[in-house]
Design an enzyme around this catalytic site. Sequence first.
Site, PDB file in Angstrom:
ATOM      1  N   GLU A 173       0.842  -1.190   0.000  1.00  0.00           N
ATOM      2  CA  GLU A 173       0.000   0.000   0.000  1.00  0.00           C
ATOM      3  C   GLU A 173       0.880   1.244   0.000  1.00  0.00           C
ATOM      4  OE1 GLU A 173      -4.086  -1.250   2.315  1.00  0.00           O
ATOM      5  OE2 GLU A 173      -2.507  -0.323   3.494  1.00  0.00           O
ATOM      6  N   CYS A 174       0.678   2.112  -0.945  1.00  0.00           N
ATOM      7  CA  CYS A 174       1.351   3.406  -1.042  1.00  0.00           C
ATOM      8  C   CYS A 174       2.870   3.233  -0.933  1.00  0.00           C
ATOM      9  CB  CYS A 174       0.808   4.365   0.013  1.00  0.00           C
ATOM     10  SG  CYS A 174       1.126   6.110  -0.374  1.00  0.00           S
TER      11      CYS A 174
END
Length: 438
Positions: free
Chosen positions: A329-330
Amino acid sequence: MKPIPKGLMISAPSSGTGKTTLMLGLLNALSKRGVDVRPFKSGPDYIDPGFHRAACGRASFNLDTWAMGAGVLADLIGTSRGGDLALIEGSMGLFDGVASAGETSNGASADISALTGWPVILLLDVSGQAQSAAATALGFKTMRPDVHIAGVVLNKVASPRHENLLRLGMERVGIPVLGALPRQGSVALPERHLGLVQAEEQPELMALLDAAGDFITAHVDLDLLVSVARSHGFPDGTDTLPPPPGQRIALARDAAFSFIYPHLLDHWRHAGAEVQLFSPLANEAPDDSADICWLPGGYPELHAGRLAAADRFRAGLQDFAQTRTVHGECGGYMAMGAGLIDKTGTRHQMAGLLGLETSYETRKMHLGYRLATLNTPASGQTTGARLRGHEFHYSTILSQPDTPLAHVVDANGDAVPETGSRRGNATGTFFHLIAGAS
């Protein structure tokens, strides 16, 4: 309506008014008085809950009316049962939310106050004004009849004379003053571009929290503040959080990878999943017994050189991805890519599970809620699953060549180019998962 403890919301007309200092000071001070305080954070913030936990010793969970349905909200609010007082820190201004609510609420902090009956303590930055501050407070008091403003705390008060004028104005409009924080002697919390510097990065964290507690004790009437707490219960719902992505989850956790919502970790563990922590910065690889490896967001750009040199981590991640899912994530997504360019223009080799190339040489803010419909199975979810999350970073995408993971739109329903990626068993998104969507 299910009963819930009395509570209060700390909010303000805007960001940057000192809500976190007041929240942390209250958590510290009330806990020292023996009050069992249960903290929450309104909206998609994954840094403040760590400070909340440190300040009072209780887990803090996000409450988000855009991303969460009634059932998820009810379960999370239910964690306050058994406590003496629920205390929630608002985000942005009290009534601020997305422009289009669509299928859900618009995510404003005021919605949580209305749903729970927890009154609002309005923190006002009174710099450069006196009786006129009462007009602001009165406007907030009358904005929504389902949101109760129980009183104000005045911030950045210049002198006793200034405080007296402010109190006269509040008395005229019938709004109690619960505290007055002087401009001199206030507690400053170190910040970074995504918010506060993380709790675990604060070498003198407890001293900072104690200072905040002492400051609030000296300038807020704690007995009066606690006395205005209320609740009216919370409606139940049928929606639940997505199941854990695996039975054994290898979760990266260090200064580069720490942005994951506390309610997700709590849910995974309560559902029977085993979360195995490892540190890429310490050149550790995911344990081979895990079913899935999860790389959360964080600050890989600040540690890109160390990540590039972490050969054991990179080789272990590549081996893991041969047979099992690796999801990022990110920041975790960026670390799974081919390369990351830091703010000086230096390119660092990343894990190479995906072709993603990102750069911080030219900062570009990406911010907002995201609704994703998966094009392919990912992180324990099937094709077509709808997920709600939030994106916040300053990187620029130079190349995103792999299969798009999802069709992603913002809160207004407009498509965004940050679709996430899939290559073999490797998947990643720029948004942080908050909850599923029906």
